[in-house]
Design a protein around this motif. Structure first.
Motif, PDB file in Angstrom:
ATOM      1  N   ILE A 122       0.866  -1.175   0.000  1.00  0.00           N
ATOM      2  CA  ILE A 122       0.000   0.000   0.000  1.00  0.00           C
ATOM      3  C   ILE A 122       0.903   1.226   0.000  1.00  0.00           C
ATOM      4  CG2 ILE A 122      -1.817   1.257   1.229  1.00  0.00           C
ATOM      5  CD1 ILE A 122      -2.772  -1.512   0.414  1.00  0.00           C
TER       6      ILE A 122
ATOM      7  N   VAL B 163      -6.254  -0.397   7.514  1.00  0.00           N
ATOM      8  CA  VAL B 163      -6.777  -1.263   6.458  1.00  0.00           C
ATOM      9  C   VAL B 163      -7.812  -2.191   7.071  1.00  0.00           C
ATOM     10  CG1 VAL B 163      -6.223  -2.962   4.682  1.00  0.00           C
ATOM     11  CG2 VAL B 163      -4.561  -1.172   5.247  1.00  0.00           C
ATOM     12  N   GLU B 164      -8.990  -2.224   6.440  1.00  0.00           N
ATOM     13  CA  GLU B 164     -10.047  -3.130   6.871  1.00  0.00           C
ATOM     14  C   GLU B 164     -10.408  -4.070   5.734  1.00  0.00           C
ATOM     15  OE1 GLU B 164     -13.176  -0.515   8.207  1.00  0.00           O
ATOM     16  OE2 GLU B 164     -12.264  -0.359  10.187  1.00  0.00           O
ATOM     17  N   GLN B 165     -10.618  -5.323   6.081  1.00  0.00           N
ATOM     18  CA  GLN B 165     -10.968  -6.360   5.112  1.00  0.00           C
ATOM     19  C   GLN B 165     -12.439  -6.719   5.291  1.00  0.00           C
ATOM     20  OE1 GLN B 165      -8.369  -9.919   4.756  1.00  0.00           O
ATOM     21  NE2 GLN B 165     -10.206 -10.985   5.486  1.00  0.00           N
TER      22      GLN B 165
ATOM     23  N   LEU C 250      -0.831  -3.763   8.943  1.00  0.00           N
ATOM     24  CA  LEU C 250       0.009  -3.185   7.902  1.00  0.00           C
ATOM     25  C   LEU C 250       1.442  -3.198   8.423  1.00  0.00           C
ATOM     26  CD1 LEU C 250      -0.231  -1.681   5.126  1.00  0.00           C
ATOM     27  CD2 LEU C 250      -0.309   0.426   6.443  1.00  0.00           C
TER      28      LEU C 250
ATOM     29  N   ILE D 221       0.285  -5.588   3.275  1.00  0.00           N
ATOM     30  CA  ILE D 221      -0.691  -6.448   3.942  1.00  0.00           C
ATOM     31  C   ILE D 221      -0.518  -7.851   3.380  1.00  0.00           C
ATOM     32  CG2 ILE D 221      -2.358  -4.617   4.379  1.00  0.00           C
ATOM     33  CD1 ILE D 221      -4.004  -5.730   1.993  1.00  0.00           C
TER      34      ILE D 221
ATOM     35  N   TYR E 202     -11.261  -4.430   0.321  1.00  0.00           N
ATOM     36  CA  TYR E 202     -10.384  -3.740   1.267  1.00  0.00           C
ATOM     37  C   TYR E 202     -10.704  -2.254   1.266  1.00  0.00           C
ATOM     38  CZ  TYR E 202      -7.687  -7.939   1.853  1.00  0.00           C
ATOM     39  OH  TYR E 202      -7.317  -9.223   2.166  1.00  0.00           O
ATOM     40  N   GLU E 203     -10.803  -1.699   2.475  1.00  0.00           N
ATOM     41  CA  GLU E 203     -10.953  -0.268   2.641  1.00  0.00           C
ATOM     42  C   GLU E 203      -9.689   0.239   3.320  1.00  0.00           C
ATOM     43  OE1 GLU E 203     -14.144   3.002   4.244  1.00  0.00           O
ATOM     44  OE2 GLU E 203     -14.159   1.023   5.196  1.00  0.00           O
ATOM     45  N   VAL E 204      -9.057   1.219   2.706  1.00  0.00           N
ATOM     46  CA  VAL E 204      -7.832   1.811   3.236  1.00  0.00           C
ATOM     47  C   VAL E 204      -8.176   3.231   3.673  1.00  0.00           C
ATOM     48  CG1 VAL E 204      -5.436   2.429   2.742  1.00  0.00           C
ATOM     49  CG2 VAL E 204      -6.456   0.409   1.643  1.00  0.00           C
TER      50      VAL E 204
ATOM     51  N   ASN F 238     -10.664   7.809   2.102  1.00  0.00           N
ATOM     52  CA  ASN F 238     -10.897   6.367   2.111  1.00  0.00           C
ATOM     53  C   ASN F 238     -10.754   5.843   0.692  1.00  0.00           C
ATOM     54  OD1 ASN F 238     -11.886   7.288   4.574  1.00  0.00           O
ATOM     55  ND2 ASN F 238     -13.442   5.712   4.681  1.00  0.00           N
TER      56      ASN F 238
END
Length: 104
Positions: free
Chosen positions: A43, A54-56, A68, A73, A84-86, A96
């Motif tokens: 990333i 980072v969310e999955q 991270l 990741i 994935y939301e960063v 986002n």
């Protein structure tokens, strides 16, 4: 990555975009990445952010935080589709990003 929400404050200037599109629609607009179980993804964010989260998003609707390490990741060890939301923050604001991956 696709941009979802963002906000920026700089002196008297302030801008904000709250996406009317949900995360699944944003992911649909991204060309899904095909990758292997356990691979790593880097990333890279310019302008030295103060934090990156980072969310999955899993197929079953659960959301988990992803560690991270060195701006990388590790992808899941289970086949499937993941979004994935960063979430990136600077002193002046945040943004986002969204991308999706199909693990083979």
């Amino acid at each position: 990555m696709r941009i979802g929400d963002f906000e920026r404050k700089d002196g008297n200037f302030e801008a904000r975009k709250i996406s009317e599109t949900n995360i699944y629609d944003l992911a649909d607009r991204f060309n899904t990445v095909e990758d292997e179980k356990g691979d790593k993804i880097k990333i890279e964010i310019e302008q030295n952010p103060s934090s990156i989260i980072v969310e999955q998003w899993n197929e079953d609707g659960t959301i988990v935080a992803v560690e991270l390490i060195g701006n990388e990741i590790t992808l899941p060890s289970k086949e499937g589709y993941y979004i994935y939301e960063v979430i990136v923050e600077w002193n002046e604001g945040k943004i986002n990003y969204v991308f999706d991956i199909n693990i083979k």
